[in-house]
Design an enzyme around this catalytic site. Structure first.
Site: not given
Length: 343
Positions: A27, A30, A50, A110, A192
């Protein structure tokens, strides 16, 4: 973003807000890297992940100057004003708190966190006149929500009777090797997508006083909820419902039924893919169809512009209590659905 000319936020006086990225999830381009090209008062200057190779590749592709070995190292970077957290849901609370205690403003994907008890950790890091915190519910930064709220409050079409929402987005590759298919990391469709439904209701109707219920068979990968239904019943009789799914055909829409009209917003996530026109379609009882159109906008550009203005003291922050109210409900609805399934 081929309609970038449709939106050009004015640049505040002074240096841009300098972002560090924590987590190289899909994500990030975007939600931050591409929008930053259109928000002049933002700059992405550092990244940490990581897996170092992913951070190095992202830095190369998007011209990010500094790659840190760890998120903790990034938080010690004096060249970073704010962090964008794109980690799995179970890590949000920890890194929000650590970032804010390090004096960094935070824009986090979120949901803000997974569990109600994590809110205390986050709240302990909040300080008056301290760093700002924004949960990235990008749809709230578009005027179609204000337009719908006005239709409700001024009784344009009589009393609102019901709200039906579909948030069905088929999982790409079954979300294999993705936290969305791991319950322990906050996977499943409701955590989600359900936050969008709750934010929508919170803005239009408020959440207080409503009775919420949820159902799922939890038969997705690892016992995740791959389809989830939830309902809200308000004291005045109004009912709202949502269908969230990672397995049903794509459909993302809101339908509001009033006494004298039905108002719908189809493909309600379209503007997270670029600069697109959003349209509210209105079907009046006994009248000709009508519509309310909005100029092409990009949800993430609007969100980034708003966040930068908060940081610069040019916009009023979203109160923490709004996100906290959503998280409490999100967790409560999810847990009640799990308990009813067990029974």
């Amino acid at each position: 973003m081929n309609a970038a000319a449709a939106f050009a936020p004015p640049s505040p006086v002074g240096k841009p807000v300098r972002f560090g990225v924590i987590g190289c999830s899909s994500i990030v381009p975007r939600a931050l890297l591409e929008p930053a090209r259109y928000v002049e008062h933002s700059a992405v200057v550092a990244v940490a992940n990581r897996t170092a190779a992913k951070a190095e590749l992202m830095a190369e592709q998007y011209g990010i100057g500094t790659v840190h070995r760890t998120p903790a190292e990034l938080l010690n970077d004096s060249e970073v004003d704010a962090v964008y957290i794109a980690l799995s849901n179970d890590l949000h609370a920890e890194w929000i708190a650590r970032a804010m205690k390090a004096g960094k403003h935070v824009l986090v994907e979120k949901p803000l966190c997974l569990h109600t008890e994590e809110l205390d950790l986050i709240e302990s890091a909040l300080q008056e006149d301290g760093p700002s915190l924004l949960e990235g519910v990008m749809v709230r930064h578009h005027p179609w929500q204000d337009k719908l709220r006005t239709m409700i409050t001024d009784h344009s079409f009589g009393r609102l009777r019901s709200v039906e929402t579909s948030l069905c987005i088929p999982a790409k590759n079954g979300h294999k090797d993705n936290y969305r298919s791991r319950p322990e990391q906050g996977g499943g469709c409701f955590r989600d997508l359900g936050v969008y439904w709750l934010q929508f209701l919170q803005t239009l109707l408020g959440l207080e006083g409503a009775d919420f219920q949820g159902q799922s068979s939890f038969d997705g990968p690892g016992g995740c909820d791959w389809t989830f239904q939830a309902q809200a019943k308000y004291p005045d009789g109004l009912r709202a419902a949502v269908l969230c799914s990672f397995e049903r055909p794509y459909r993302c829409s809101h339908t509001l039924t009033f006494d004298d009209a039905v108002v719908s917003l189809n493909d309600c996530f379209r503007s997270n893919l670029g600069f697109y026109k959003m349209t509210l379609r209105i079907r009046r009882s006994g009248g000709l169809p009508a519509k309310a159109e909005f100029r092409p906008m990009n949800y993430y550009v609007n969100q980034l512009d708003y966040f930068c203005r908060i940081v610069r003291g040019m916009a009023v922050p979203v109160p923490f209590r709004e996100s906290a109210e959503r998280i409490r409900l999100l967790d409560s609805i999810y847990q009640s659905a799990r308990q009813s399934r067990v029974k």
